[in-house]
Design an enzyme around this catalytic site. Structure first.
Site, PDB file in Angstrom:
ATOM      1  N   ASP A 270      52.620  33.118  32.330  1.00  0.00           N
ATOM      2  CA  ASP A 270      52.581  32.727  30.993  1.00  0.00           C
ATOM      3  C   ASP A 270      52.820  31.461  30.966  1.00  0.00           C
ATOM      4  O   ASP A 270      54.080  30.858  30.375  1.00  0.00           O
ATOM      5  CB  ASP A 270      53.397  33.772  30.047  1.00  0.00           C
ATOM      6  CG  ASP A 270      53.142  33.531  28.609  1.00  0.00           C
ATOM      7  OD1 ASP A 270      51.838  33.507  28.225  1.00  0.00           O
ATOM      8  OD2 ASP A 270      54.224  33.608  27.679  1.00  0.00           O
TER       9      ASP A 270
ATOM     10  N   CYS B 122      49.030  30.610  25.031  1.00  0.00           N
ATOM     11  CA  CYS B 122      48.640  30.664  23.552  1.00  0.00           C
ATOM     12  C   CYS B 122      48.033  29.622  23.149  1.00  0.00           C
ATOM     13  O   CYS B 122      48.482  29.110  21.846  1.00  0.00           O
ATOM     14  CB  CYS B 122      49.814  31.127  22.918  1.00  0.00           C
ATOM     15  SG  CYS B 122      51.511  30.051  23.201  1.00  0.00           S
TER      16      CYS B 122
END
Length: 396
Positions: free
Chosen positions: A268, A322
């Site tokens: 991530d 993101c």
């Protein structure tokens, strides 16, 4: 071959440790309020694990009006880049990003806590389970196949404060952040690495969906590691301390020290985090972030190569961000695939986009005419994201 690739990339990269540290420090404050969790609401939970948190039922279902202005330099850059990359999709995504009051939040239950009537309370407030049966393990304390609840409107369930020795009952998150964890296809007994683990939401999701033999939560920045440790302490019992461990290695070199160790690896990656960067506290901070943004793909590629070294032959790596930025998503993945012949990209459309299309707006990015992961774009009524993810398999 993979070990040789990362060694060459490391030797010749001009990304300095100082710049990487500067980037991480700019993220700490913003990710507290704009990443996996939402700010604490009024009313505090009493330190009891067998009572519904005080103030839950009294909390109104509307979201407090937000007065934060957007940062103009960041918005101008987004308009230029995303208008070009997303075309007709960008205006609707832009309207969502500029309206925090419209943002939706999911409620992920903690199977290790005593849940009491939380499920019934959520349902009475209009929340419903969104995970298909095939992706939703039975939670021991509820008898329910659901692990995460969503509301069709931007209703915020109140957050719970940290009490030492008391496990929180649920975690508030952008529901799109569960997709990278589902893409891992976790199975009990596996060794799992969360390479860039802070603030810890995805590590918690991993522990809600499987019982790994080992989950290594790695975070190189000491301040973010403290944040990560508190998150894990708030949700996981001490009995798991021998299976859930913390590490503070530089993620870019992790694969060299623990080559071929893990069955599954989640990257991530640090990214330009569209939601928080758009609300940089002032023009100067926004301009600094935009300067750092140009250097992020080099870091992200190093982290992904490191993950491919850390995973065993036949294992899988999931890369996620993101941000909507093609430079940090498909371009990074494409560059790594081109330099790592042992790496093979999986198509996630039928596995994830099809069953979750009722909740998320998906786009399938391409790199050199090759499908390259999934992109969740926030749109009115489905404000989840941004979230990019792809799964790479290391050939055995």
């Amino acid at each position: 071959m993979l070990k040789q690739v990362i060694s060459v990339q490391t030797l010749h990269s001009r990304w300095s440790v100082t710049l990487y540290t500067t980037y991480l420090k700019t993220q700490i404050r913003s990710r507290f309020s704009n990443s996996d969790t939402i700010p604490a609401l009024s009313g505090q939970q009493q330190p009891s694990s067998n009572k519904t948190p005080k103030g839950l039922k009294e909390k109104k279902e509307n979201v407090t009006k937000t007065s934060r202005p957007s940062c103009q330099p960041v918005l101008d850059r987004f308009d230029e880049q995303y208008g070009r990359e997303l075309g007709d999709v960008w205006p609707s995504a832009r309207s969502v990003l500029l309206d925090p009051d419209s943002w939706q939040y999911g409620v992920m239950l903690n199977r290790f806590a005593t849940l009491n009537d939380i499920t019934n309370l959520l349902q009475s407030k209009g929340f419903s389970s969104f995970l298909p049966q095939t992706h939703a393990p039975i939670l021991p304390n509820t008898g329910s196949p659901a692990m995460c609840f969503l509301h069709p409107r931007p209703v915020r369930f109140p957050s719970q404060v940290h009490w030492r020795g008391v496990l929180k009952q649920y975690y508030l998150l952008n529901a799109a952040s569960l997709l990278p964890v589902l893409a891992l296809q976790l199975m009990d007994g596996e060794k799992v690495l969360d390479l860039c683990s802070a603030p810890g939401g995805k590590a918690l999701a991993i522990m809600q969906t499987a019982n790994p033999a080992l989950l290594c939560c790695n975070e190189s920045d000491p301040h973010r590691k403290e944040w990560l440790a508190q998150t894990l302490e708030s949700f996981l019992p001490r009995s798991l301390s021998n299976r859930v461990i913390l590490s503070n290695q530089d993620g870019r070199f992790f694969g060299l020290s623990e080559a071929g160790t893990y069955d599954k690896v989640l990257v991530d990656a640090p990214c330009s985090n569209d939601r928080s960067w758009l609300y940089s506290s002032n023009r100067q901070q926004g301009e600094l972030r935009l300067k750092l943004r140009a250097s992020l793909p080099a870091l992200q590629a190093q982290l992904l190569r490191s993950a491919l070294c850390a995973v065993r032959p036949g294992g899988v790596v999931v890369y996620s961000t993101c941000t909507l930025s093609t430079n940090e998503n498909a371009e990074v993945v494409g560059a790594v695939l081109d330099s790592c012949p042992e790496a093979e990209l999986d198509d996630l459309w039928e596995e994830l986009a099809t069953p979750f299309s009722a909740h998320f707006t998906f786009i399938q990015p391409h790199h050199h005419r090759r499908r390259c992961g999934l992109l969740v774009v926030p749109t009115p009524g489905r404000t989840w994201g941004p979230m990019y993810l792809c799964r790479i398999r290391r050939r055995g």
